[in-house]
Design an enzyme around this catalytic site. Sequence first.
Site, PDB file in Angstrom:
ATOM      1  N   SER A 178      -4.782  -3.522   3.875  1.00  0.00           N
ATOM      2  CA  SER A 178      -5.780  -3.045   4.841  1.00  0.00           C
ATOM      3  C   SER A 178      -5.213  -2.570   6.156  1.00  0.00           C
ATOM      4  O   SER A 178      -5.941  -1.992   6.972  1.00  0.00           O
ATOM      5  CB  SER A 178      -6.814  -4.147   5.109  1.00  0.00           C
ATOM      6  OG  SER A 178      -7.619  -4.314   3.972  1.00  0.00           O
TER       7      SER A 178
ATOM      8  N   SER B 218      -9.190  -1.796   4.787  1.00  0.00           N
ATOM      9  CA  SER B 218     -10.392  -2.081   5.541  1.00  0.00           C
ATOM     10  C   SER B 218     -10.250  -1.849   7.049  1.00  0.00           C
ATOM     11  O   SER B 218     -11.231  -1.498   7.709  1.00  0.00           O
ATOM     12  CB  SER B 218     -10.830  -3.524   5.311  1.00  0.00           C
ATOM     13  OG  SER B 218      -9.825  -4.422   5.756  1.00  0.00           O
TER      14      SER B 218
END
Lengths: 379, 489
Positions: A55, A31
């Site tokens: 992430s 992310s």
Amino acid sequence: MDEFGMGSTTEGSAYQVTANPWDLSRVPGGSSGGSAAAVSAGQCMVSLGSDTGGSVRQPASFCGVVGLKPTYGRVSRYGLVAYASSLDVIGCFGTSVADAGILLHAISGHDKFDATSSKREVPDFASQFIARDNLDSKPLKGLRVGLIRETIEDGVDPEVTSSIRGAASHLEELGCTVTEVSLPSFSLGLPAYYILASSESSSNLSRYDGVRYGKQVVADELNSLYGESRAGGLGSEVKMRILMGTYALSAGYYDAYYKRAQQVRTLVRESFRAALDENDILISPAAPSAAYKIGEKKNDPLSMYAGDIMTVNVNLAGLPALVLPCGFVNSSSVALPVGIQMIGAAFEEEKLLKVGHIFEQTLQGCSFIPPLVSDESAC
Amino acid sequence: MALTFLRGIQINPSMLYPSSYFARKHGVLYCCMRSAQTQTATQEKEQTKLKVSTQSQPKAVDKYLKDYEAVIGIETHVQLSTLTKAFCSCPYNYGSPPNTSVCPVCMGLPGALPVLNSKVIECAVRVGLALNCKLSMNSKFDRKQYFYPDLPKGYQISQFDIPIATGGYLDVDLPLEYGGGHRKFGITRVHMEEDAGKLLHTDGGSYSQERTLSHLNIRMDIDFLGFLIQVDLNRAGVPLLEIVSEPDMRTGIEAAEYASELQRLVRYLGVSNGNMQEGSLRCDVNISVRPIGQLEFGTKVEIKNLNSFSSVSRAIDYEISRQVQLHSQGQVDQIVQETRLWEEGAQKTVTMRKKEGLADYRYFPEPDLPGVTLTEEYVDNIRESLPELPEDKRRRYEKMGLSMQDVLFLANDNNIADFFDTTIAGGADVKLAANWIMGDIAAYMKNEKVTINEIKLTPQELGELIASIKDGTISGKIGKEVITLRVMI
């Protein structure tokens, strides 16, 4: 970044999709893809990201930068918008291992506002770094390196595998003993991770209920106020994970999902412990492929989730891991960077940084500056 | 003030039945602001002996009552009087203006994390030991999840499958006017949790609007279409102990005395002011009725909104009558599992909400907090620091030869008991000391609404006075006058 850290591409952003500086038609990973892309494009020296299931490490690999996920508890989570509290860690991005180490030193240490932050002393990571001119011919002599067999098998891009094997050979040249190790519970980590992360997120995100946060819908009664405010305010990936997590924690399903996932987590932790008893560090790819096209996996969440296979086990075990660029995938029109993941025992960031720093300085003929910024990208 | 911190919640009234605001799935919801009362006056009120009104009971049912038995269990929430809240450093003072004692943690802001106040563990261990419980040396916190506007995080930090204390009992001496007698009521569990905030809501110009708004000095606009609810988070995060009894009580008096003994216990232990009117001690009663001789329990009904011991007693007696009447009329199917609200004005219980099946709170271990581990040494230190508990005190006074009436009066309040103990420690005659305290001194305290700590007379002076009367230096009559003067001056 992907909304609430949920995603592997930044396509789940509530605002904009970030492009990969190596190829603007590709995702930077996620992310924390924006943080990685910014460092890769030279827009900043270092940046922070949050790593719940990879992430920081996967975007570092996709963007050709260094990504460091510290041990769970090494860095305070106070101020971090929680996704999955038992997995969340703040990580560091940099163009070099040294920069990532300096940043980690600055943010590490106990925080009385985070009961899960560790009271362990924080070593001065930078003092371990040896300049290239001072390295002897076998600077990593005696270091036992385990290549995780399950990470170079089916489903992994052959070019990624060969980059990792090339990196393993490089480590051998530096004096390491590289052997393949098996982590039998490795493939169980992915479903266990998605159950635990979704369960915790379904709870952590309850506060975004329209009472204080988000657009409050005027409703006839309280349940509609909650339902409609959340339906309108949260993104689709976030809602999907909240629903999955709510389901996994529901009466009648808790034992089959949440509890079993916790048992898998214990297995994963134990298998890492055993492997790290035999080895100083473990290595694997950071992702099964290089950066893929924007939109390529957008409608195929399972395929996107499968991309997290290399990283989620490390979060389940709470271990530190360093990702640094080690090669390229050349099959597409532009060369795309590939990252190697080095996993250490809990709180042994110092060792990872030392090994990473030597690896990085001795890797010949590679420049990980994207063509957008410079034309010297050939390996 | 509240508007600067928190948004109101607007709900269209057309579909809304006000009582649905009360329909939370957990605990007692205090919607109305209570007038501030001084603690002294409140305590005075609570100490007043219970009066059970039989007027509210349907007369026709009286002749059936003897054929049925009620089974009663109580869940009590005790608010701990720690200096700061359970998971942050905010203080809590009852009656503070809304949202003046809040921080990112107790407001549930993103990024904020709970850190356990160690005093909460200490209080829980004290209460667990005093209730003769087995302590869990390794316990943990869990999240209990439900949506309600007074719950800022969308979950309550509580304890689920491993409460800090389990399997104890509480000794109770029933008042003589209800036949006296000793009872031992089982304690199922004691666990730690955090309190929720309070809702303040307006409903179209009613008393409560004027009351809450003018009282709190909040400037606010009310949508003419809807209600505006506001949330006060001062109480959110205040530490609670939930104490669950076994279903061992059979009458309203037994239940009220159990609650009263718990109040006495937490006050003796110094862990809570135990004040019911302020919500520092809250009781939810579970009650079922069955024909005598029947083994299985009847259908259980929960009663909430019990703000005094006498309301506990009266609500139960009303509910027993109601259920017995339904039994005796062959309408046992009319007794359904539900939550009923005690209406003080009407002196009856009314349906608040029917159970829609078991609520699913989706408990799971709180990942933001490490497990709670007690050491033997820690527990031993707390055990050694426990004061003499009410039951021990009563048995000691009994052994001194005091009547049960004297025993119950003196041991009721730990300050009075301390005064008495100090008086006799100086050598004063036990019976005479008891008589003076229960007689002239108590009368003065009652008239002036003061506690024994607020009177001028010291235990030493009382001891000297008793000695002077006993050896004939002064007469009893003079003694009375001296007392009257000395308590005041």
